[in-house]
Design an enzyme around this catalytic site. Structure first.
Site, PDB file in Angstrom:
ATOM      1  N   GLY A   1      93.692  54.157  -6.493  1.00 32.26           N
ATOM      2  CA  GLY A   1      93.155  53.180  -5.563  1.00 32.26           C
ATOM      3  C   GLY A   1      91.692  52.858  -5.785  1.00 32.26           C
ATOM      4  O   GLY A   1      91.002  53.460  -6.612  1.00 32.26           O
TER       5      GLY A   1
ATOM      6  N   SER B   1      85.745  29.878 -24.691  1.00 33.81           N
ATOM      7  CA  SER B   1      85.216  29.894 -23.316  1.00 33.81           C
ATOM      8  C   SER B   1      85.279  31.296 -22.724  1.00 33.81           C
ATOM      9  O   SER B   1      85.580  31.468 -21.551  1.00 33.81           O
ATOM     10  CB  SER B   1      85.982  28.903 -22.429  1.00 33.81           C
ATOM     11  OG  SER B   1      87.327  29.299 -22.253  1.00 33.81           O
TER      12      SER B   1
ATOM     13  N   ASP C   1      88.460  53.400  -5.104  1.00 36.40           N
ATOM     14  CA  ASP C   1      87.626  54.408  -4.453  1.00 36.40           C
ATOM     15  C   ASP C   1      86.359  54.736  -5.230  1.00 36.40           C
ATOM     16  O   ASP C   1      85.676  55.726  -4.927  1.00 36.40           O
ATOM     17  CB  ASP C   1      88.425  55.690  -4.232  1.00 36.40           C
ATOM     18  CG  ASP C   1      88.855  56.358  -5.545  1.00 36.40           C
ATOM     19  OD1 ASP C   1      88.695  55.734  -6.615  1.00 36.40           O
ATOM     20  OD2 ASP C   1      89.353  57.501  -5.479  1.00 36.40           O
TER      21      ASP C   1
ATOM     22  N   HIS D   1      89.985  48.801 -13.426  1.00 32.61           N
ATOM     23  CA  HIS D   1      90.158  50.172 -13.880  1.00 32.61           C
ATOM     24  C   HIS D   1      89.909  51.172 -12.758  1.00 32.61           C
ATOM     25  O   HIS D   1      90.468  52.274 -12.775  1.00 32.61           O
ATOM     26  CB  HIS D   1      89.238  50.455 -15.070  1.00 32.61           C
ATOM     27  CG  HIS D   1      89.751  49.913 -16.357  1.00 32.61           C
ATOM     28  ND1 HIS D   1      89.725  50.628 -17.538  1.00 32.61           N
ATOM     29  CD2 HIS D   1      90.328  48.724 -16.671  1.00 32.61           C
ATOM     30  CE1 HIS D   1      90.255  49.896 -18.510  1.00 32.61           C
ATOM     31  NE2 HIS D   1      90.628  48.728 -18.001  1.00 32.61           N
ATOM     32  N   ASP D   2      89.098  50.805 -11.802  1.00 34.43           N
ATOM     33  CA  ASP D   2      88.907  51.670 -10.646  1.00 34.43           C
ATOM     34  C   ASP D   2      90.153  51.663  -9.761  1.00 34.43           C
ATOM     35  O   ASP D   2      90.692  52.713  -9.410  1.00 34.43           O
ATOM     36  CB  ASP D   2      87.693  51.203  -9.836  1.00 34.43           C
ATOM     37  CG  ASP D   2      87.430  52.095  -8.631  1.00 34.43           C
ATOM     38  OD1 ASP D   2      87.537  53.331  -8.775  1.00 34.43           O
ATOM     39  OD2 ASP D   2      87.121  51.562  -7.551  1.00 34.43           O
TER      40      ASP D   2
ATOM     41  N   HIS E   1      91.685  37.991 -18.301  1.00 32.43           N
ATOM     42  CA  HIS E   1      91.315  38.074 -19.714  1.00 32.43           C
ATOM     43  C   HIS E   1      90.663  36.796 -20.216  1.00 32.43           C
ATOM     44  O   HIS E   1      90.310  36.709 -21.397  1.00 32.43           O
ATOM     45  CB  HIS E   1      92.552  38.399 -20.564  1.00 32.43           C
ATOM     46  CG  HIS E   1      93.026  39.805 -20.405  1.00 32.43           C
ATOM     47  ND1 HIS E   1      94.274  40.221 -20.822  1.00 32.43           N
ATOM     48  CD2 HIS E   1      92.422  40.902 -19.874  1.00 32.43           C
ATOM     49  CE1 HIS E   1      94.408  41.512 -20.548  1.00 32.43           C
ATOM     50  NE2 HIS E   1      93.310  41.938 -19.978  1.00 32.43           N
ATOM     51  N   THR E   2      90.498  35.830 -19.340  1.00 29.97           N
ATOM     52  CA  THR E   2      89.725  34.638 -19.711  1.00 29.97           C
ATOM     53  C   THR E   2      88.254  34.986 -19.932  1.00 29.97           C
ATOM     54  O   THR E   2      87.530  34.238 -20.572  1.00 29.97           O
ATOM     55  CB  THR E   2      89.846  33.546 -18.630  1.00 29.97           C
ATOM     56  OG1 THR E   2      89.186  32.357 -19.080  1.00 29.97           O
ATOM     57  CG2 THR E   2      89.206  33.976 -17.318  1.00 29.97           C
TER      58      THR E   2
ATOM     59  N   ASN F   1      88.888  53.963 -20.888  1.00 24.58           N
ATOM     60  CA  ASN F   1      87.591  53.672 -20.276  1.00 24.58           C
ATOM     61  C   ASN F   1      86.409  53.858 -21.213  1.00 24.58           C
ATOM     62  O   ASN F   1      85.273  53.577 -20.827  1.00 24.58           O
ATOM     63  CB  ASN F   1      87.392  54.552 -19.034  1.00 24.58           C
ATOM     64  CG  ASN F   1      88.289  54.153 -17.886  1.00 24.58           C
ATOM     65  OD1 ASN F   1      88.664  52.989 -17.757  1.00 24.58           O
ATOM     66  ND2 ASN F   1      88.646  55.107 -17.043  1.00 24.58           N
TER      67      ASN F   1
ATOM     68  N   ARG G   1      86.531  43.882 -15.324  1.00 21.77           N
ATOM     69  CA  ARG G   1      87.483  44.884 -15.814  1.00 21.77           C
ATOM     70  C   ARG G   1      87.265  46.235 -15.126  1.00 21.77           C
ATOM     71  O   ARG G   1      88.220  46.969 -14.833  1.00 21.77           O
ATOM     72  CB  ARG G   1      87.319  45.019 -17.328  1.00 21.77           C
ATOM     73  CG  ARG G   1      88.252  46.016 -17.999  1.00 21.77           C
ATOM     74  CD  ARG G   1      87.984  46.036 -19.500  1.00 21.77           C
ATOM     75  NE  ARG G   1      88.708  47.112 -20.169  1.00 21.77           N
ATOM     76  CZ  ARG G   1      88.194  47.862 -21.125  1.00 21.77           C
ATOM     77  NH1 ARG G   1      86.934  47.680 -21.518  1.00 21.77           N
ATOM     78  NH2 ARG G   1      88.911  48.811 -21.691  1.00 21.77           N
TER      79      ARG G   1
END
Length: 335
Positions: free
Chosen positions: A77, A252, A79, A71-72, A198-199, A99, A67
């Site tokens: 972009g 799982s 970075d 989020h980066d 999201h698994t 975050n 994740r």
């Protein structure tokens, strides 16, 4: 609806089942597979070995670290800006609401420290995030892909930019496709494939509580939620609960597989964003196809190839290369 047409345009084909991810998307100038082969030839092995140790001890970190790469990349972009600490009078992305629940910053610091010991000032934090994301997927039985590297680290991180750019859990996968994905060069297929991440992992009750108790201000549950699953979620998440964690892929959540799509198909996904995939015929077809694979217990070749391709594509977004940015010696601080 225009978004339905766009879904069909991008979902009108299936990728071949066996592909090298590095061959699927053109890479920006300066971003190549094996970028460190001469300057830090053991870089990827160092990351892989360190992650194998960490995930063997704390397997629950796999989802959060995957994740973190998302989020980066979604904020200006890929970075490494999500890793920067705030400075006086300038709160960073870390302090933005989406975050606040991120975990694994210490893991990134640990991996970066190992790289600094071997090759000081060579491997960027942005590349560490991309390599770690790939390795946690592999370590949880998911696909391997070649990660193009050569990213440079940004020098700025702004709290409000995270809030404005990160897709919230309550977005509509059809309507908000144009807000969060299309402007970044990602299409409808990338959206449904990347949501498959999201698994892995868990979510706080507060991210989906509205679906249980007050959907769209109705004081009623989301009608798309499976009626048998709703009481199970309510038993875990009482009103106002902001601390409890719930598995995003029950059964799982520490294994990278296609079973997430089975939950979406049955109305058992946690987030509005995931469930609204079922509102478009083309997206629904993809979800149901992967759900059938999960039900059959067969190898999810199509999803794995698609996920690898979309991760490479996402990892190319607005990267800094060449003389742009810098290579941080510590990921939380500019040099």
């Amino acid at each position: 609806m225009m978004h339905s047409v766009l879904f069909r345009l991008f979902f009108g084909f299936a990728l071949p089942l066996v592909l090298r991810a590095s061959s699927l998307q053109p890479n920006p100038s300066g971003l190549t597979v094996g970028f460190y082969q001469y300057t830090c030839p053991n870089a990827e092995a160092i990351v892989r070995d360190e992650m194998a140790k960490i995930i063997s001890i704390v397997p629950s970190l796999a989802g959060p670290l995957l994740r973190m790469h998302f989020h980066d990349c979604f904020v200006n972009g890929c970075d490494g800006s999500v890793l920067l600490n705030s400075t006086p009078g300038s709160p960073s992305e870390k302090e933005s609401v989406p975050n606040l629940s991120l975990r694994g910053f210490g893991t990134i610091d640990r991996v970066k420290a190992k790289l600094e010991q071997a090759c000081p000032g060579v491997v960027s934090c942005a590349d560490v995030l991309a390599l770690v994301a790939r390795d946690v997927v592999v370590l949880t039985k998911g696909p391997h892909w070649d990660v193009p590297t050569g990213r440079r680290d940004g020098r700025r991180s702004v709290k409000d930019e995270a809030l404005n750019n990160l897709p919230p859990p309550f977005f509509d996968a059809g309507r908000n496709l144009y807000q969060f994905f299309i402007p970044k060069g990602l299409d409808a297929k990338d959206q449904v494939v990347l949501l498959g991440g999201h698994t892995l992992g868990t979510s706080h009750c507060s991210s989906f509580a509205d679906r249980l108790y007050n959907f769209t201000g109705t004081l009623m549950p989301d009608p798309s939620l499976d009626k048998r699953y709703l009481p199970k979620l309510k038993s875990k998440c009482v009103p106002g609960d902001a601390a409890t964690l719930v598995e995003m892929d029950p059964g799982s959540f520490r294994t990278f597989d296609a079973s997430y799509y089975r939950h979406v198909a049955k109305g058992r996904s946690l987030f509005t964003s995931d469930q609204t995939l079922m509102n478009d015929p083309a997206a629904r077809d993809y979800v149901q196809r992967q759900a059938a694979v999960a039900d059959a217990g067969t190898y999810p070749a199509e999803f794995f190839a698609d996920f690898a391709a979309s991760m490479v594509k996402m990892g190319n977004m607005q990267v800094l290369t060449g003389a742009q940015g810098e290579v941080r010696r510590h990921c939380a601080f500019v040099n």
